[in-house]
Design an enzyme around this catalytic site. Structure first.
Site, mmCIF file in Angstrom:
data_model
loop_
_atom_site.group_PDB
_atom_site.id
_atom_site.type_symbol
_atom_site.label_atom_id
_atom_site.label_comp_id
_atom_site.label_asym_id
_atom_site.label_seq_id
_atom_site.Cartn_x
_atom_site.Cartn_y
_atom_site.Cartn_z
ATOM 1 N N GLU A 154 31.566 36.934 38.320
ATOM 2 C CA GLU A 154 32.775 37.069 39.469
ATOM 3 C C GLU A 154 32.992 35.715 39.777
ATOM 4 O O GLU A 154 31.335 35.784 40.780
ATOM 5 C CB GLU A 154 33.760 37.730 40.025
ATOM 6 C CG GLU A 154 34.312 38.042 41.026
ATOM 7 C CD GLU A 154 35.103 38.770 41.972
ATOM 8 O OE1 GLU A 154 34.684 39.787 41.790
ATOM 9 O OE2 GLU A 154 35.444 38.331 42.486
ATOM 10 N N GLU A 248 43.208 43.337 44.519
ATOM 11 C CA GLU A 248 42.041 43.804 45.460
ATOM 12 C C GLU A 248 42.728 43.195 46.579
ATOM 13 O O GLU A 248 42.158 41.856 46.771
ATOM 14 C CB GLU A 248 40.505 43.150 44.580
ATOM 15 C CG GLU A 248 38.822 43.504 45.905
ATOM 16 C CD GLU A 248 37.977 43.338 45.240
ATOM 17 O OE1 GLU A 248 37.166 43.991 44.076
ATOM 18 O OE2 GLU A 248 38.433 41.883 44.827
#
Ligand code: LER
Ligand code: MN
Length: 276
Positions: A154, A248
């Site tokens: 990520e 998230e």
């Protein structure tokens, strides 16, 4: 077909961070199931702590999959980074992730490398930092492949790392390092800060895109900020993306409302119905 997912943190030191549910795994999974999520993503202090959770039972009770496990606690709690200037610390960071891959794999979950990529600081320069990161990703890629698990890398925004901030640079790093079993995690919050054009950046990932952290511009649930999700949904559909859209986000105004708003956006914007 896209799957829906919501985050749960059991790391006290991360309080205030962008996770929807906190602390009580059973209660979180019950609410996630009731709202219609397919899966959960867990942020745990370590692989040992993850192993001690009654995960198999709770997931089975609520018909949920474990989509992914986060490794950020390796940084938050232990300050471990794959780009530390110390060999011993880089090795400890890799070992921490390796153990997380093994425990995650027992539940069929992918492992996420985000904050543990670290940043380069003097005496390291950018090239050496990227070199260490690429080498680690290649070794961890092989480890994950042998465990039958997948690994997600990520890129983060500039306030969290000075190494890789955009998907295109992340993809180049993975290709150059030969980290073949690593897919990209696109966090829309970071992308909204760093990318020129979010939808185009997603399109360019092609089949390397493995997971999405679904968040709005202010890191609240999708639909609670000012991101235009229509081109994003179109880009994912065109890519035949069939990974997870995982919320998230901050638990605002409450965890349950953030989760419900996420599910509503997944249904209306990404044409995906709740699981039951
Ligand atoms: C941190 O900002 C983040 O997005 C996490 O998913 C990284 O582990
Ligand atoms: Mn993220």
């Amino acid at each position: 077909m896209i799957s829906s997912c919501v985050t749960i943190s059991v790391v006290e030191a991360s309080r205030g961070g962008p996770f929807v549910f906190w602390d009580d795994l059973g209660a979180a999974c019950k609410t996630a199931h009731d709202i219609g999520f397919d899966a959960v993503e867990i942020f745990a202090p370590s692989a040992d702590a993850l192993q001690q959770l009654p995960l198999a039972q709770v997931l089975a009770d609520h018909k949920l999959r474990l989509a992914a496990v986060g490794t950020g606690a390796g940084w938050v709690l232990h300050r471990l980074s794959l780009t530390s200037s110390s060999f011993d610390e880089r090795k400890a960071a890799e070992d921490f992730i390796r153990r997380m891959i093994d425990v995650g794999a027992t539940h069929g979950a992918a492992t996420i490398i985000g904050s543990m990529q670290g940043s380069f600081h003097s005496p390291l320069d950018r090239q050496s930092g990227l070199g260490y990161l690429g080498e680690s990703l290649a070794r961890l890629s092989e480890h994950a492949a042998s465990a039958g698990a997948s690994l997600l890398y990520e890129p983060l925004n500039r306030y969290e790392t000075n190494l890789v901030n955009r998907l295109e640079d992340a993809q180049r790093l993975l290709i150059d390092a030969g980290a073949e079993n690593v897919h990209l995690l696109a966090d829309l919050f970071h992308m909204n800060i760093e990318e020129v054009q979010i939808a185009e950046a997603l399109t360019r990932c092609g089949s390397r895109l493995g997971h999405v952290h679904l968040a709005d511009s202010n890191r609240r649930a999708a639909g609670m900020g000012h991101l235009d999700f229509r081109p994003i949904a179109a880009a994912l559909a065109e890519n035949n993306f069939c990974g997870y859209l995982s919320a998230e986000v901050f638990p605002l105004p409450t965890p349950e409302e953030a989760a419900r708003q996420t599910m509503e956006s997944i249904r209306t914007l990404f044409s995906k119905n709740p699981s039951h």
